[in-house]
Design an enzyme around this catalytic site. Structure first.
Site, mmCIF file in Angstrom:
data_model
loop_
_atom_site.group_PDB
_atom_site.id
_atom_site.type_symbol
_atom_site.label_atom_id
_atom_site.label_comp_id
_atom_site.label_asym_id
_atom_site.label_seq_id
_atom_site.Cartn_x
_atom_site.Cartn_y
_atom_site.Cartn_z
ATOM 1 N N GLY A 1 2.185 -8.539 10.624
ATOM 2 C CA GLY A 1 0.852 -7.977 10.417
ATOM 3 C C GLY A 1 0.638 -6.795 11.331
ATOM 4 N NE ARG A 2 3.262 -1.004 10.278
ATOM 5 C CZ ARG A 2 4.320 -0.737 11.051
ATOM 6 N NH1 ARG A 2 4.141 -0.222 12.245
ATOM 7 N NH2 ARG A 2 5.534 -0.974 10.629
ATOM 8 N NE ARG B 1 10.860 -9.427 5.228
ATOM 9 C CZ ARG B 1 11.070 -8.138 5.470
ATOM 10 N NH1 ARG B 1 10.038 -7.342 5.653
ATOM 11 N NH2 ARG B 1 12.285 -7.652 5.530
ATOM 12 C CB THR C 1 1.213 -6.300 1.391
ATOM 13 O OG1 THR C 1 1.392 -6.324 2.804
ATOM 14 C CG2 THR C 1 -0.255 -6.249 1.087
ATOM 15 C CB ILE C 2 2.985 -11.146 3.804
ATOM 16 C CG1 ILE C 2 3.580 -10.184 4.836
ATOM 17 C CG2 ILE C 2 4.041 -11.602 2.814
ATOM 18 C CD1 ILE C 2 4.714 -10.795 5.648
ATOM 19 C CG ASP C 3 0.684 -7.028 6.596
ATOM 20 O OD1 ASP C 3 1.239 -8.052 7.026
ATOM 21 O OD2 ASP C 3 1.118 -5.887 6.823
ATOM 22 C CD GLU D 1 4.873 -7.282 12.530
ATOM 23 O OE1 GLU D 1 6.006 -7.522 12.975
ATOM 24 O OE2 GLU D 1 4.666 -6.880 11.367
ATOM 25 C CG ASP E 1 -0.256 -0.073 2.528
ATOM 26 O OD1 ASP E 1 0.330 -1.121 2.824
ATOM 27 O OD2 ASP E 1 -0.306 0.904 3.285
ATOM 28 C CE1 TYR F 1 12.726 -8.966 8.483
ATOM 29 C CE2 TYR F 1 12.874 -9.748 10.740
ATOM 30 C CZ TYR F 1 12.794 -8.709 9.839
ATOM 31 O OH TYR F 1 12.778 -7.407 10.292
#
Length: 423
Positions: free
Chosen positions: A218-219, A350, A172-174, A290, A143, A347
């Site tokens: 995942g913020r 991803r 994005t992995i999120d 996270e 994003d 890490y």
């Protein structure tokens, strides 16, 4: 070809039949799709040339994302290397390097030496693209990358007559980009996180009353944590464990809690629930995103007069505030753990190469992206959640943004929470 309907706005003139100079860059954090995106975009441009849709082709790679465009650090892929580009589909990481650069953050760009004092990064980037005679720029990122692509695309349109077509590829992995249904790399990362924990869970046998915390990236979005948990439990269900009479069994190896930013977390109540799990199984396994509890951690830091570390985009630097340590200290006391470990799969997950699901998704978006570029349509490729029934399309950049929350109401997720006793 991109569908010819009212959902598309032609922002540039068609480049069909012309020699096309294509630029590519990857940016932001790693995801299991960057190399494959470069491979498949190249594939469809080479096919367009072979099919006579364009008369010539130059593939230019900008090194280290937007910093490469600002500094002019790039290279042209010689035609002799085109045939081997397909091998990148099975490579993790980025073949051309990443960086986190915000074009609208003048102070940061100047501080890092990407521009000179008084320069506008958008103009510097534009001038470099014009110097390299780029007709199409592919921005491969999440994003942040694609919101910056939106700004750059608009600047090129307003200040340079829309001379460069910008095509975003959403990784994005999120899986948290609005309005894109599925971002590249998220499914692979979830699979890889499950594989990671398949080994880590064995640590639960290393000590009595063992607390294992699996920290997943995942913020703000719990998708990756939830999907990783689902994939791990699928692996566990297929394992042929010797017998349920052994202390290490299906129940002790299962996930006992899933914490994500979208779920309200009462740590004291969870501690009481998980204390019973510890008493019964001799261990507790927790999956947590996270970004869970970050607001609480930040409040604690600020109340203590501590500086909260942030990146160029203003995001809290999660690895520096260490949510895992915060949770491990508190939960260990609640469940009376004798030993606690925090393991991070981020890490590992991803950095993997894209799996078949993601390679197929990337290929579909790359095909539409190249067709859209030839037609003169800028946008970010993906299935548009807000335009039901439409196939993959170039989504208008101004509609692309981060912060999409994970949908807690999905049936598979609710079933999983019930099975592990969390609801």
């Amino acid at each position: 070809m991109a569908p010819n309907d009212s959902s598309y706005v032609r922002s540039h003139s068609s480049i069909a039949g012309k020699h096309v100079n294509v630029g590519m860059m990857t940016s932001g954090g790693l995801a299991p799709c960057l190399s494959s995106s470069v491979a498949q975009l190249s594939k469809y441009w080479i096919e367009a040339l072979a099919q006579g849709k364009i008369s010539g082709l130059t593939l230019r790679m900008y090194v280290d994302g937007y910093s490469g465009i600002l500094t002019g650090h790039s290279f042209v892929v010689p035609e002799s290397e085109w045939e081997g580009m397909d091998k990148l589909n099975f490579l993790g990481g980025s073949p051309i390097g990443n960086s986190r650069v915000k074009l609208t953050n003048l102070a940061d760009c100047e501080k890092r030496g990407f521009i000179k004092a008084g320069e506008n990064p958008l103009e510097v980037a534009s001038q470099q693209l014009l110097k390299d005679e780029i007709h199409v720029l592919h921005t491969i990122g999440g994003d942040d990358t694609n919101t910056q692509a939106a700004v750059l695309s608009k600047y090129l349109m307003d200040e340079h007559n829309g001379s460069v077509i910008v095509i975003g590829m959403p990784k994005t992995i999120d899986n948290d980009v609005i309005p894109i249904a599925q971002t590249f790399g998220a499914d692979t990362a979830a699979n890889q996180g499950a594989i990671f924990f398949q080994n880590v869970v064995n640590e639960s046998t290393a000590s009595p009353r063992m607390l294992v915390l699996h920290e997943v990236m995942g913020r703000d979005c719990g998708y990756l944590t939830a999907k990783t948990a689902q994939y791990y439990r699928d692996i566990l269900s297929k394992q042929n464990l010797a017998s349920s009479i052994f202390p290490s069994n299906q129940s002790s190896r299962d996930i006992h809690a899933i914490w994500i930013p979208e779920l309200k977390l009462d740590l004291i109540a969870e501690g009481a629930r998980l204390k019973k799990v510890m008493d019964e199984n001799g261990c507790v396994n927790v999956f947590f995103g996270e970004g869970t509890g970050v607001e609480e951690i930040v409040r604690d830091m600020e109340s203590n007069g501590e500086e909260v570390p942030r990146d160029a985009f203003g995001h809290v630097t999660l690895n520096k505030i260490n949510p895992g340590q915060y949770f491990s200290k508190r939960l260990a006391n609640y469940v009376n753990a004798e030993k606690t470990i925090v393991q991070k799969s981020g890490y590992f997950a991803r950095s993997a190469a894209a799996n078949e699901f993601d390679r197929n998704l990337i290929g579909e978006c790359a095909k539409v992206g190249v067709a859209s570029a030839i037609e003169g349509v800028s946008g970010c490729m993906g299935q548009d959640e807000e335009k039901e029934g439409l196939p993959i399309r170039p989504i208008e950049f101004e509609r692309v943004k981060g912060g999409k929350a994970f949908d807690l109401k999905q049936e598979w997720f609710q079933i999983m929470l019930k099975e592990i006793g969390q609801i």
